[in-house]
Write a protein that holds these residues in place. Structure first.
Motif, PDB file in Angstrom:
ATOM      1  N   LEU A 102     -42.955 -16.815  29.487  1.00  0.00           N
ATOM      2  CA  LEU A 102     -42.813 -16.811  28.031  1.00  0.00           C
ATOM      3  C   LEU A 102     -41.811 -17.839  27.538  1.00  0.00           C
ATOM      4  N   SER A 103     -40.663 -17.988  28.250  1.00  0.00           N
ATOM      5  CA  SER A 103     -39.599 -18.844  27.725  1.00  0.00           C
ATOM      6  C   SER A 103     -39.584 -20.249  28.311  1.00  0.00           C
ATOM      7  N   MET A 104     -40.088 -20.410  29.558  1.00  0.00           N
ATOM      8  CA  MET A 104     -40.001 -21.713  30.209  1.00  0.00           C
ATOM      9  C   MET A 104     -41.373 -22.321  30.501  1.00  0.00           C
ATOM     10  N   ARG A 105     -42.401 -21.594  30.168  1.00  0.00           N
ATOM     11  CA  ARG A 105     -43.773 -22.063  30.381  1.00  0.00           C
ATOM     12  C   ARG A 105     -44.043 -22.415  31.841  1.00  0.00           C
ATOM     13  N   ILE A 106     -43.474 -21.639  32.774  1.00  0.00           N
ATOM     14  CA  ILE A 106     -43.723 -21.909  34.189  1.00  0.00           C
ATOM     15  C   ILE A 106     -45.094 -21.386  34.583  1.00  0.00           C
ATOM     16  N   ASP A 107     -45.610 -21.895  35.668  1.00  0.00           N
ATOM     17  CA  ASP A 107     -46.874 -21.397  36.224  1.00  0.00           C
ATOM     18  C   ASP A 107     -46.524 -20.432  37.356  1.00  0.00           C
ATOM     19  N   PRO A 108     -46.728 -19.126  37.176  1.00  0.00           N
ATOM     20  CA  PRO A 108     -46.346 -18.156  38.208  1.00  0.00           C
ATOM     21  C   PRO A 108     -47.080 -18.370  39.528  1.00  0.00           C
ATOM     22  N   ALA A 109     -48.165 -19.132  39.516  1.00  0.00           N
ATOM     23  CA  ALA A 109     -48.901 -19.393  40.751  1.00  0.00           C
ATOM     24  C   ALA A 109     -48.300 -20.560  41.519  1.00  0.00           C
ATOM     25  N   ARG A 110     -47.303 -21.253  40.921  1.00  0.00           N
ATOM     26  CA  ARG A 110     -46.678 -22.395  41.588  1.00  0.00           C
ATOM     27  C   ARG A 110     -45.146 -22.278  41.454  1.00  0.00           C
TER      28      ARG A 110
END
Length: 438
Positions: A102-110
């Protein structure tokens, strides 16, 4: 203060933010009235043992904020109180991934993840329905593992394999931030912290109950130190018992214990396990025996019994003193509540008046030999005073007192309690000579 000490005291050691969170959660628990949390935050993991040492004397158990702090503390030696730690699991992974998405726009798959076991990560990812092909995991095994965490996360990010790093270690997070690597610090969930607090308070309760158990110590004169003839008319025996009682009392007072005669040549000391443990460095050395040897030059047999009741402790003490007797009083023995026996070595204590061993040809040694020739081998005759020494050596009583004092200073005699008489004047001061055999 008494009200505070009646509560179970749990130390909390770890990073400032986690310690603060644990203390806050502990205050809201329904059982909060029965315990108190003592915070000991550190600025870096290297301070873990020092922070614990500062509060160890005021707590019943310690809760470390993670396995890293626990392992660092145990590496430095045995912990002074029972300990547990907040476990690292996949429970804190969910909220971290959600915050990052939500806050850092990370990709949880990477992402790269440290500390958590690969099986726990796989279970969490399976539950949220995200594949793990691009997820990299570095598990925690021991403190040395942490040294590799920064390089692990940084390398993967530089290679473009990950969008962020997830770590449980505060110092790792700071180093990754300094290296411009997107990082999320995984924190344990409130539920995990509540369970850890409850575990720590249970440990503290058990420790408090164990410390209040009864300990009984039996101290018996070794056969070699007993008079050949016993009875109320044996002056030497009566003086011996008084001196032994006085020596035992001196050490028993330090642990709040009681001393009472048991039989003709033995005494029983009653204490709590906690007090006796402190006096013996955690049951590493024998109590009383070294002091009696240093003060009186006598050999005693010491047996310690532990138990939930006085009867159990006494029965174990009898077994322990038999073991000490069989070992020729070279060590004390402790028999615990489960019946197991442990040998406790004698502490090497110096005499109250430390002196060098007198040479065989020293003036004091020659004087002692002259007195022993006159007295013979009768144990009761080994007790002398200034008047009897003056008569044997043909000197004035004042000179005889100086002779006796020189023998005491060189460890060749020890002073017995003064004997008061109905006549006015100075009480008679008896001394027991220490023969070569002693």
């Amino acid at each position: 203060m008494d009200g505070l000490r009646s509560k179970i005291a749990v130390g909390v050691v770890g990073p400032h933010d986690l310690v603060e969170q644990i203390v806050h959660i502990g205050a809201s628990l329904p059982s909060a009235a029965s315990f108190r949390l003592v915070g000991a935050p550190h600025a870096g993991e290297h301070e873990t043992r020092d922070k614990l040492a500062k509060i160890a004397g005021n707590i019943d158990a310690v809760l470390f904020t993670g396995p890293l702090q626990y392992d660092l503390a145990t590496q430095a030696g045995e912990l002074p109180v029972p300990a547990t730690f907040v476990p690292v699991s996949g429970a804190g992974l969910y909220s971290s991934l959600l915050r990052g998405t939500l806050s850092m726009r990370i990709d949880p798959a990477r992402v790269s993840i440290d500390s958590i076991a690969r099986a726990d990560v796989a279970e969490a990812y399976q539950e949220i329905g995200v594949p793990m092909d691009g997820v990299h995991v570095s598990e925690y095994h021991q403190p040395d593992s942490v040294r590799d965490f920064v390089a692990f996360h940084e390398r993967l990010h530089r290679e473009g394999a990950t969008t962020a790093a997830l770590t449980t270690v505060r110092t790792v997070a700071h180093k990754l931030q300094a290296a411009k690597v997107p990082v999320l610090r995984m924190m344990p969930t409130p539920h995990t912290l509540r369970l850890a607090i409850n575990t720590a308070t249970l440990l503290g309760t058990g420790s408090r109950l164990e410390e209040s158990q009864i300990a009984i110590v039996l101290v018996e004169l070794a056969a070699s130190a007993r008079p050949a003839q016993s009875g109320p008319g044996n002056y030497w025996q009566q003086e011996l018992k008084l001196s032994l009682h006085r020596s035992l009392l001196a050490e028993a007072r330090l642990m709040g214990a009681t001393v009472a005669p048991r039989e003709e040549n033995s005494y029983v000391i009653t204490a709590t396990v906690g007090a006796l443990s402190q006096a013996t460095d955690g049951f590493r050395v024998a109590p009383f025996a070294d002091r009696v040897r240093a003060d009186l030059g006598m050999v005693v047999e010491v047996g310690i019994g532990l138990g939930n009741t006085a009867r159990d402790a006494d029965a174990h003490a009898l077994i322990a003193v038999e073991r000490a007797r069989a070992a020729d009083a070279t060590a004390a023995f402790l028999v615990g509540g489960d019946g197991s026996a442990t040998s406790l070595p004698l502490r090497q204590r110096r005499r109250r008046e430390p002196v060098e061993e007198p040479a065989a040809g020293s003036k004091a040694a020659r004087t002692l030999d002259r007195l022993l020739e006159r007295l013979g081998d009768d144990p009761e005759a080994m007790v002398v005073d200034a008047e009897s020494v003056a008569e044997m050596l043909g000197v004035a009583p004042r000179s005889a007192r100086r002779v006796l004092q020189s023998l005491v200073e060189e460890g060749l005699a020890w002073a017995l309690p003064p004997v008061r008489s109905s006549q006015a004047g100075r009480p008679r001061q008896p001394y027991r000579l220490v023969s070569r055999a002693d």
